[in-house]
Motif scaffolding. Structure first.
Motif, short mmCIF file in Angstrom:
data_model
loop_
_atom_site.label_atom_id
_atom_site.label_comp_id
_atom_site.label_asym_id
_atom_site.label_seq_id
_atom_site.Cartn_x
_atom_site.Cartn_y
_atom_site.Cartn_z
N VAL A 81 29.67 -30.83 -24.02
CA VAL A 81 30.92 -30.29 -23.53
C VAL A 81 32.11 -31.04 -24.11
O VAL A 81 33.06 -31.38 -23.41
CB VAL A 81 30.97 -30.30 -21.98
CG1 VAL A 81 31.86 -29.20 -21.47
CG2 VAL A 81 29.61 -30.14 -21.40
N TRP A 101 19.74 -33.88 -28.40
CA TRP A 101 20.86 -34.00 -27.47
C TRP A 101 20.51 -33.53 -26.08
O TRP A 101 21.39 -33.37 -25.24
CB TRP A 101 22.08 -33.25 -28.04
CG TRP A 101 22.46 -33.89 -29.30
CD1 TRP A 101 22.26 -33.38 -30.56
CD2 TRP A 101 23.01 -35.19 -29.50
NE1 TRP A 101 22.66 -34.29 -31.50
CE2 TRP A 101 23.12 -35.39 -30.87
CE3 TRP A 101 23.41 -36.19 -28.62
CZ2 TRP A 101 23.62 -36.57 -31.41
CZ3 TRP A 101 23.91 -37.36 -29.16
CH2 TRP A 101 24.01 -37.53 -30.54
N THR A 102 19.23 -33.29 -25.81
CA THR A 102 18.83 -32.91 -24.46
C THR A 102 17.93 -33.95 -23.82
O THR A 102 18.11 -34.29 -22.66
CB THR A 102 18.09 -31.56 -24.48
OG1 THR A 102 18.88 -30.62 -25.17
CG2 THR A 102 17.84 -31.07 -23.08
N PHE A 103 16.96 -34.47 -24.58
CA PHE A 103 15.91 -35.27 -23.96
C PHE A 103 16.24 -36.75 -23.98
O PHE A 103 16.83 -37.25 -24.93
CB PHE A 103 14.58 -35.06 -24.69
CG PHE A 103 14.15 -33.63 -24.71
CD1 PHE A 103 14.53 -32.78 -23.69
CD2 PHE A 103 13.39 -33.13 -25.73
CE1 PHE A 103 14.15 -31.46 -23.70
CE2 PHE A 103 13.02 -31.81 -25.75
CZ PHE A 103 13.39 -30.97 -24.73
N TYR A 105 29.24 -29.86 -28.83
CA TYR A 105 29.23 -28.67 -27.97
C TYR A 105 28.22 -28.82 -26.84
O TYR A 105 28.44 -28.33 -25.73
CB TYR A 105 28.95 -27.41 -28.79
CG TYR A 105 30.12 -27.01 -29.65
CD1 TYR A 105 31.41 -27.08 -29.15
CD2 TYR A 105 29.96 -26.58 -30.96
CE1 TYR A 105 32.48 -26.73 -29.92
CE2 TYR A 105 31.02 -26.23 -31.74
CZ TYR A 105 32.29 -26.30 -31.22
OH TYR A 105 33.36 -25.95 -31.98
N MET A 106 27.08 -29.49 -27.14
CA MET A 106 26.09 -29.64 -26.09
C MET A 106 26.54 -30.63 -25.03
O MET A 106 26.08 -30.57 -23.89
CB MET A 106 24.76 -30.08 -26.68
CG MET A 106 24.06 -28.90 -27.32
SD MET A 106 22.49 -29.31 -27.94
CE MET A 106 22.00 -27.70 -28.54
N TRP A 112 18.74 -29.85 -31.05
CA TRP A 112 18.77 -29.47 -29.64
C TRP A 112 17.92 -30.45 -28.83
O TRP A 112 18.34 -30.92 -27.77
CB TRP A 112 18.24 -28.05 -29.53
CG TRP A 112 18.51 -27.32 -28.26
CD1 TRP A 112 19.10 -27.81 -27.14
CD2 TRP A 112 18.20 -25.96 -28.01
NE1 TRP A 112 19.16 -26.84 -26.20
CE2 TRP A 112 18.62 -25.69 -26.69
CE3 TRP A 112 17.61 -24.94 -28.74
CZ2 TRP A 112 18.47 -24.44 -26.12
CZ3 TRP A 112 17.46 -23.70 -28.17
CH2 TRP A 112 17.89 -23.46 -26.87
N PHE A 113 16.73 -30.77 -29.33
CA PHE A 113 15.89 -31.77 -28.67
C PHE A 113 16.65 -33.07 -28.51
O PHE A 113 16.67 -33.67 -27.45
CB PHE A 113 14.63 -32.07 -29.50
CG PHE A 113 13.62 -30.97 -29.52
CD1 PHE A 113 13.67 -29.97 -28.59
CD2 PHE A 113 12.62 -30.95 -30.46
CE1 PHE A 113 12.74 -28.95 -28.60
CE2 PHE A 113 11.69 -29.95 -30.48
CZ PHE A 113 11.75 -28.95 -29.55
N VAL A 124 27.08 -29.90 -33.18
CA VAL A 124 26.10 -29.46 -32.19
C VAL A 124 26.09 -30.41 -31.00
O VAL A 124 26.12 -29.98 -29.84
CB VAL A 124 24.70 -29.37 -32.84
CG1 VAL A 124 23.63 -29.21 -31.78
CG2 VAL A 124 24.62 -28.22 -33.80
N PHE A 168 18.17 -26.91 -36.24
CA PHE A 168 18.96 -26.77 -35.02
C PHE A 168 18.10 -27.06 -33.79
O PHE A 168 18.55 -27.74 -32.85
CB PHE A 168 19.55 -25.36 -34.93
CG PHE A 168 20.21 -25.08 -33.62
CD1 PHE A 168 21.42 -25.66 -33.31
CD2 PHE A 168 19.61 -24.27 -32.68
CE1 PHE A 168 22.01 -25.44 -32.10
CE2 PHE A 168 20.20 -24.03 -31.46
CZ PHE A 168 21.40 -24.61 -31.18
N VAL A 169 16.85 -26.58 -33.80
CA VAL A 169 15.97 -26.82 -32.66
C VAL A 169 15.76 -28.33 -32.48
O VAL A 169 15.80 -28.85 -31.36
CB VAL A 169 14.62 -26.09 -32.85
CG1 VAL A 169 13.61 -26.56 -31.82
CG2 VAL A 169 14.82 -24.60 -32.73
#
Lengths: 159, 358
Positions: free
Chosen positions: B60, B319-321, B57-58, B316-317, B54, B312-313
């Motif tokens: 790239v 690898w974003t914040f 892919y996040m 997602w947090f 995950v 997954f959520v």
């Protein structure tokens, strides 16, 4: 108002976080965006970026002529003495005048940091960065290169 | 249709006939222990692989893709490496506490597994205070982290552990309050009752906006409680090298690592049970044909699907914040989440009394 500011702050925070998550979510679902090059596997089809800096080469045209005047601007621009230019004096056959020209353009690849300063310094655009990058050799002396080809001379009209 | 409930019941009856009550209890305990350990090791492998893919892919990238088909066995190879490595104990460390800490963290993760309902009738211990048990035990894990940080005799470890203590203690509050919101609606602390109350719709859909707010706060709080980014101050690679497990190596480090992922699984499973209906299939009011199709999917698949969606959520947090500072972290809890969840609890109570939910 205090309460209004408070709620506005919370919504602003949530909105900006959602923007970030939309971006990563986009990358997660769009695998075409992946920029990783699986190098040894795709050696034949490797696509390097246009401005990739591999090594310094001198541009020669089909008549074995280059544009280097031997001004040593690149030698002066180089931060770690990678370039050494040996000059000589050519005698013009018609007029008998002496003219400065390069004898050997010595390039020490082992010292080069690929900073691109020599290319920027060159007033005639005689050298450029090549895309080759597989530089490993077994003998260090092979890394000292002569950039001007044998028997090459300066293109007419380049001052 | 064979279900997990029938299998466990049949096994229980068969064992009872063969060996008697005491031996049945012992054998079942051993079986449960084996199943739990098996689940944990598989979870460790799968979740770490999932996280790496995950994140890749996040960002790239491609992620692990060399060991086995599509890099599937990368985590297996990593685990083998960790098992073979030497487990160092630093000279200045408190040897007993240092070696005890990873096991405490792991044991607590295992204990929380007890009241989770995986499928209908497939539950280790349907304790009547299930939710309370989970909230109570999960906050003990901070002891293990503090122990590891203190015993390491290392400033980074201690700093990480202290931060983790402040963080877990404060976020426990809003996590607890958002759990209470569901308990108010259900009227029971028992896990099976909570799942049964969602037979005609998940609480997330039935409970209107207050439950939605409680769900969001719960997700934020469990992210903080499991020490995951953006709240990974306890580890904070860029500031504290690795925080409380800086000095650990080999299998002891692997236990911490595994406990982190198992904890994520457990808190997400609790979230799925409370808000997304546990093993209950998705039903739409009167559309009986659709409901029948959904009923054919086994409960364990629903449960795992919901849990992995929440995991997954949370990834997602991560690898974003960007990571918060410690004062921002505590501000977020005490100035925003706690007041909101307290107010929200009042709303939910009002809703439960007036019967406004479906």
């Amino acid at each position: 108002m205090f309460l209004k500011e408070y709620i506005k702050e919370v919504f602003g925070a949530v909105k900006s976080l959602a923007t970030g998550m939309r971006r990563t979510g986009y990358y997660f679902t769009h695998h075409k965006e992946i920029i990783t090059q699986q190098y040894p596997d795709n050696r034949d089809t490797l696509q390097l970026p246009e401005r990739f800096r591999g090594e310094v080469v001198m541009i020669h045209d089909e008549n074995n002529e280059h544009a280097c005047t031997g001004c040593t601007a690149c030698e002066l621009a180089c931060p770690n003495a990678t370039i050494k230019i040996v000059t000589k004096f050519d005698v013009d056959e018609e007029t008998g005048k002496k003219k400065k020209a390069i004898d050997t353009f010595v390039y020490h690849l082992e010292l080069c940091t690929f900073c691109n300063l020599c290319i920027e310094a060159c007033p005639t655009g005689a050298i450029k960065m090549d895309q080759t990058f597989e530089h490993s050799v077994f003998d260090r002396s092979k890394l000292t290169k002569k950039l001007n080809h044998d028997g090459s001379k300066i293109r007419a009209g380049v001052e | 249709m064979p279900s997990l409930e029938n299998i466990t019941d049949d096994l229980d009856v068969w064992l009872y006939q063969q060996f008697g009550a005491t031996a049945t209890f012992l054998i079942e305990s051993v079986l449960i222990a084996l199943l739990a350990i098996g689940l944990f090791s598989i979870l460790g492998l799968v979740l770490i692989m999932m996280e790496r893919k995950v994140s890749a892919y996040m960002q790239v990238r491609l992620g692990p893709n060399r060991v086995g088909p599509k890099g599937m066995f990368q985590t297996v190879a990593d685990t083998l490496k960790l098992i073979v490595k030497e487990g160092m104990t630093p000279d200045g460390a408190d040897k007993f506490l240092f070696n005890l800490a990873p096991f405490i963290v792991m044991i607590i993760a295992m204990v929380i597994l007890a009241p989770l309902a995986f499928s209908k009738g497939f539950q280790i211990w349907d304790i009547n205070i299930g939710v309370l048990f989970i909230t109570a035990v999960s906050s003990v894990s901070v002891i293990g982290i503090l122990m590891a940080g203190w015993a390491s005799n290392n400033k980074y470890s201690l700093l990480g552990a202290m931060r983790s203590g402040a963080q877990i203690v404060s976020y426990e509050l809003s996590a607890g309050l958002s759990v209470i919101a569901i308990v108010v609606l259900t009227g029971s602390l028992r896990m099976s009752d909570i799942v049964a109350s969602q037979e005609n719709g998940w609480w997330l859909f039935k409970g209107h906006i207050p439950v939605l707010i409680a769900f969001v706060i719960f997700i934020i709080a469990i992210t903080a409680e499991t020490n995951r980014a953006p709240f990974d101050l306890a580890e904070a690679e860029s500031e504290l090298t690795a925080g409380f497990h800086t000095e650990y190596s080999g299998m002891k480090f692997a236990l911490f690592f595994l406990a982190e992922y198992v904890n994520i699984f457990i808190v997400c499973a609790v979230g799925a049970t409370l808000f997304l209906g546990g093993w209950m299939p998705l039903h739409f009011g009167t559309n009986t044909q659709f409901n029948h199709v959904m009923d054919y999917i086994p409960g364990i698949v629903w449960f795992m699907g919901k849990t992995f969606f929440l995991i997954f959520v949370i990834m997602w947090f991560r690898w974003t914040f960007p990571r918060l500072r410690i004062d921002q972290l505590l501000n977020l809890e005490w100035k925003y989440l706690l007041p909101i969840s307290l107010f929200n609890l009042l709303l939910v109570t009002l809703m439960a009394i007036m019967g406004w939910h479906f």
